[in-house]
Design a protein around this motif. Sequence first.
Motif, short mmCIF file in Angstrom:
data_model
loop_
_atom_site.label_atom_id
_atom_site.label_comp_id
_atom_site.label_asym_id
_atom_site.label_seq_id
_atom_site.Cartn_x
_atom_site.Cartn_y
_atom_site.Cartn_z
N TYR A 1 -37.03 -83.85 -3.26
CA TYR A 1 -38.14 -83.07 -3.80
C TYR A 1 -39.37 -83.95 -3.98
O TYR A 1 -39.30 -85.05 -4.53
CB TYR A 1 -37.74 -82.45 -5.13
CG TYR A 1 -38.88 -81.74 -5.84
CD1 TYR A 1 -39.50 -80.64 -5.28
CD2 TYR A 1 -39.32 -82.19 -7.09
CE1 TYR A 1 -40.53 -79.99 -5.93
CE2 TYR A 1 -40.35 -81.54 -7.75
CZ TYR A 1 -40.95 -80.44 -7.16
OH TYR A 1 -41.97 -79.81 -7.81
N ASP A 2 -40.51 -83.45 -3.52
CA ASP A 2 -41.79 -84.13 -3.67
C ASP A 2 -42.75 -83.18 -4.38
O ASP A 2 -43.21 -82.20 -3.80
CB ASP A 2 -42.35 -84.52 -2.29
CG ASP A 2 -43.69 -85.23 -2.38
OD1 ASP A 2 -44.17 -85.48 -3.51
OD2 ASP A 2 -44.26 -85.55 -1.31
N ALA A 3 -43.03 -83.46 -5.65
CA ALA A 3 -43.86 -82.57 -6.46
C ALA A 3 -45.27 -82.43 -5.90
O ALA A 3 -45.95 -81.43 -6.15
CB ALA A 3 -43.92 -83.07 -7.90
N SER A 4 -45.73 -83.43 -5.14
CA SER A 4 -47.09 -83.37 -4.60
C SER A 4 -47.17 -82.55 -3.31
O SER A 4 -48.27 -82.26 -2.83
CB SER A 4 -47.60 -84.80 -4.33
OG SER A 4 -46.82 -85.43 -3.32
N ASN A 5 -46.03 -82.20 -2.76
CA ASN A 5 -45.98 -81.41 -1.52
C ASN A 5 -46.01 -79.93 -1.87
O ASN A 5 -45.05 -79.40 -2.43
CB ASN A 5 -44.72 -81.76 -0.73
CG ASN A 5 -44.68 -81.10 0.64
OD1 ASN A 5 -45.37 -80.10 0.89
ND2 ASN A 5 -43.89 -81.65 1.53
N MET A 6 -47.11 -79.24 -1.56
CA MET A 6 -47.24 -77.84 -1.96
C MET A 6 -46.20 -76.95 -1.28
O MET A 6 -45.83 -75.90 -1.82
CB MET A 6 -48.64 -77.32 -1.65
CG MET A 6 -48.99 -77.21 -0.19
SD MET A 6 -50.65 -76.55 0.05
CE MET A 6 -50.70 -76.42 1.85
N MET A 7 -45.69 -77.37 -0.12
CA MET A 7 -44.67 -76.57 0.55
C MET A 7 -43.34 -76.61 -0.19
O MET A 7 -42.51 -75.72 -0.03
CB MET A 7 -44.49 -77.05 1.99
CG MET A 7 -45.75 -76.94 2.84
SD MET A 7 -46.49 -75.28 2.83
CE MET A 7 -45.28 -74.36 3.75
N HIS A 8 -43.13 -77.64 -1.01
CA HIS A 8 -41.91 -77.71 -1.81
C HIS A 8 -41.94 -76.75 -2.99
O HIS A 8 -40.92 -76.55 -3.66
CB HIS A 8 -41.68 -79.14 -2.31
CG HIS A 8 -41.14 -80.05 -1.26
ND1 HIS A 8 -40.63 -81.30 -1.54
CD2 HIS A 8 -41.01 -79.89 0.08
CE1 HIS A 8 -40.22 -81.87 -0.42
NE2 HIS A 8 -40.45 -81.04 0.58
N ARG A 9 -43.11 -76.16 -3.25
CA ARG A 9 -43.24 -75.17 -4.32
C ARG A 9 -43.26 -73.75 -3.75
O ARG A 9 -43.44 -72.79 -4.50
CB ARG A 9 -44.52 -75.42 -5.12
CG ARG A 9 -44.62 -76.81 -5.72
CD ARG A 9 -45.82 -76.94 -6.65
NE ARG A 9 -45.68 -76.08 -7.82
CZ ARG A 9 -45.00 -76.41 -8.91
NH1 ARG A 9 -44.40 -77.58 -8.99
NH2 ARG A 9 -44.91 -75.58 -9.93
#
Length: 503
Positions: free
Chosen positions: A78-86
């Motif tokens: 998980y990468d919190a800065s990656n908007m696609m992960h949200r």
Amino acid sequence: MLRRSLSTLAPSPATAQSNEVIVSGGGLVGAAMMASLQQLRSHLHRRSAGHGDKSGAALLASQLARLMLVDSGKRPVYDASNMMHRLRTVSITPVSSRIIDNLGAWKQLTTKHPYYRIAVRHEQANSPSLGAGGRSSSFFMTSVLGDRTSCEPLLEFTDLRKPVGFICLNAELNSCMMDVVEAQQCALVDTNADATHDTVCFEAHLQEVQIPSQGTLEGSWGSARLVSSEARTDLSFGLLLGCEGRGSTLRDVLATPSLQQDYAQTAFVCSVRLEKVDDGNVCSFQNFFRDGKIIALLPTSEDTANIVFSTTQQHAKQLLASTQEDLITELNGRLCAFAVNDIPRILEVPQATTPDGKVCRAQGSFPLRLNLATTPYAPRAILLGDAAHSIHPLAGQGLNLGIYDVCALTSVLEQAIRSGQDIGSSVAVGQVFAGHMLSHTAPIITGMELIKKLTHCTPGLASVGMKVLNSTPVVSTLAKDAILQLSSGALFAAQHKCCFLLQ
């Protein structure tokens, strides 16, 4: 007696790398199943050793001594800065959250936004753009719904004492669950447990899967070939669990009978930023339309949410290609316009510029189909999660049913091991699990299909039914409580209260 019955289980081929259980699929359900098997092994050892039977404890735990997880993709991180992960979210019931907590992943989550209210509206009764000609002229319909559209929900569930559910990020939950698996894997190495070994293989897949023929009660172990970019390894297994999701290859191998339906719909999903609301954004909204479309707003924080819009394939393509302004206007017209003072207004859909100069927006789409395996097992093989039952997202129950599968199968395996049964038996394990699976999936799917057909085919009648259910005192209390008992997982928890994952 117990020692003899366990030690005479069908042996694995000596020429292949043997594993008591192989989990195929490293998504949420697969990772949860792997973590649950690791905990079941420890649980069996602790309980038996606690009664002074150390040799029996080791024997019981040995039935899960070698576990393997295989997935063709990369290890989820998980990468919190990656908007696609949200982008992809999952709705978690209180019972599912308890299971995930007992597996060890819940406390690691940074996003587990609670919601205390669900508000349901329908175009037939709530749309401000629906003219008088679009509403029913029936005296009965008019007397219940009124002669003008209303902002009030047709159906509402509220519990201010405890959350109705939680909205979590799929990528974060998957990553945390794999952290749990690897932590338990490392713990085995630290304890120098030579006879116990867990293997996690990403960017690899299984080929040439062979299982005993249908109708075989107990037989030789199954076999497969593990293929990666580095090597090809022959494997044998006592039980193969298919957790690969909708595109399960094991389901094709089993050729299991199933109920299938193409909804002729595509789910458009996107992340949005909202205007701040006084209640902290703790309400989930769902609006139905007369043409069968359904849109839901799922809160992920005080000022963000995810949109799931079940629509036609053509319309989904138009939404994906639309400008930021047009998309926001469309979504607000489908949501906020129904109740300006209740449903928060969408301000933007996050977007970013890629290194090559392209503008990327936090959005996506996927086709919607029903696929329920009526016989999700075969000798030495079982299907779980979306591999066994992929459903429409309108009920928000997809992952929860998969988590319930994990809990139910864990309970069945514990009983089988303690009674000296073969964990690959289609009778002692497969059939018993299938009964549990259908008992918690069939009511949800039946209710979901009924709601979907009524709101589309008879919108006036569906609106009246929801209005009566919401406003009739005694009926409302009893019916809503029954619905919440089912949708929250409380009935499932009552049926499996002895499982250590629900303690």
